[in-house]
Write an enzyme that holds these catalytic residues in place. Structure first.
Site, mmCIF file in Angstrom:
data_model
loop_
_atom_site.group_PDB
_atom_site.id
_atom_site.type_symbol
_atom_site.label_atom_id
_atom_site.label_comp_id
_atom_site.label_asym_id
_atom_site.label_seq_id
_atom_site.Cartn_x
_atom_site.Cartn_y
_atom_site.Cartn_z
ATOM 1 N N THR A 242 0.867 -1.182 0.000
ATOM 2 C CA THR A 242 0.000 0.000 0.000
ATOM 3 C C THR A 242 0.898 1.225 0.000
ATOM 4 O OG1 THR A 242 -1.689 -1.155 1.267
ATOM 5 C CG2 THR A 242 -1.796 1.250 1.253
ATOM 6 N N LYS B 38 -7.633 1.707 -3.282
ATOM 7 C CA LYS B 38 -7.339 1.230 -1.925
ATOM 8 C C LYS B 38 -7.483 2.368 -0.892
ATOM 9 C CE LYS B 38 -5.081 -0.772 1.570
ATOM 10 N NZ LYS B 38 -5.160 -2.004 2.269
ATOM 11 N N LYS C 240 -1.994 4.914 8.722
ATOM 12 C CA LYS C 240 -1.144 5.047 7.519
ATOM 13 C C LYS C 240 -2.016 5.327 6.284
ATOM 14 C CE LYS C 240 1.448 2.325 4.181
ATOM 15 N NZ LYS C 240 1.983 1.044 3.748
#
Ligand code: NAD
Length: 298
Positions: A94, A169, A244
């Site tokens: 990611t 995402k 994050k």
């Protein structure tokens, strides 16, 4: 049988590489951590002593690294210079959209096919081979990307061109962070109003408040037995990782001028919760912050 190089066999990459080996592929792994690499060998991979030697001769290179800077470094310094010509390169980490696009451009210029393919699902899904992949790649490459990811996947979905997997995402996880906080606030208010939590769950889950955070991942212990709330908020999706992803979505929003005030609030709340020492708890544990019951977290 495909020759696969797997770079980054940490919490997520370990199970993913193991599932490729289980599917009969020849997996050569590399990780900076000797402990992680030894686990990959136990799971049926062979170990390499560098990125360069792992990717040489591989038909498919898969990376699962912590953040954008690691991905830029690993591709820029080692993968692109050493991978076999025509290889398929897939980054499942990611990372920020800009890094994904930059690496995709470099890979294309060097004659490689590249996909960004971040995942939804945590360590348990990585081990079970049931991750959801969100893919950014050229349309013509998608069939090969899907085939390469299938041993690790429940579903593989193409989001668009390079960077689109990362965009999907961070938008998905911003939605998840905001919806979880909405569910937590509702339980906290219901409690103060004297509503029984199980009764509130029964009603909201059959009404317009229904959402994944409520019915699959209920932060209140009890109504959803498989949810992390029933095991002291251990395992699941760590608060630190939600933070994050919210930072990535806020940085992306600032860059393109998107208005995401709820995402910003979610980021601030998860930063507070993380700062209070709960980054290692599942992200649904933020319920206890909103209830003023942090002492109930061990
Ligand atoms: P991790 O820290 O456990 O694993 C990353 C691995 O990369 C480590 O073993 C580290 O030693 C290795 N590494 C770092 N730099 C390297 C280099 N230059 N060369 C080789 N290896 C290197 O992290 P993780 O939990 O496995 O997460 C990996 C990625 O997946 C992250 O981008 C994370 O955001 C994403 N993700 C994690 C989860 C989760 O639940 N853990 C869920 C979805 C997505």
């Amino acid at each position: 049988m495909t020759r696969i190089a797997f770079i980054g066999v940490g919490n997520m990459g370990a199970g993913m590489a193991a599932n490729q080996a289980k599917a009969g592929h020849e997996v050569t792994a590399f990780d900076l951590s000797p402990v992680a690499l030894a686990k990959a060998v136990e799971a049926g991979c062979s170990a390499s002593n560098s990125v360069a030697s792992a990717v040489a001769g591989a038909e498919v290179v898969i990376t699962m690294l912590p953040a954008g800077k690691h991905v830029r470094e690993v591709y820029g310094a080692e993968v692109l210079a050493n991978a076999a010509p025509g290889g398929l390169l897939i980054d499942c980490s990611t990372i920020d959209v800009d890094s994904a696009r930059a690496v995709a451009e470099q890979a294309k210029a060097a004659g490689f096919r590249f996909a960004d393919a971040p995942v939804s699902g945590g360590i348990m899904a990585a081990d079970a081979g049931t991750l959801a992949f969100m893919v950014g790649c050229e349309e013509a490459d998608f069939a090969d990307v899907e085939a390469a990811l299938t041993p690790m996947a429940r579903v593989v979905l193409r989001a668009g061109e390079a960077g689109a997997g990362q965009a999907a995402k961070i938008c998905n996880n911003m939605l998840l962070g905001v919806s979880m906080l909405g569910v937590c606030e509702s339980f906290a208010l219901a409690e103060k109003l004297g509503l029984d939590a199980e009764r509130f769950f029964d009603i909201a889950s059959k009404s317009s408040g229904q959402c994944w955070s409520l019915t699959n991942y209920c932060p209140w212990p009890g109504p959803v037995p498989a949810a992390p709330s029933n095991r002291g908020y251990e395992g699941g999706f760590l608060t630190a990782l939600m933070l994050k992803d919210l930072k990535l979505s806020q940085a992306a929003a600032a860059k393109v001028g998107a208005s995401t005030p709820m995402g910003a609030q979610a980021g601030a709340l998860y930063a507070l919760f993380d700062g209070l020492g709960h980054g290692g708890k599942d992200f649904s544990a933020v319920l206890q912050l909103l209830r003023g019951k942090l002492d109930e977290l061990s």
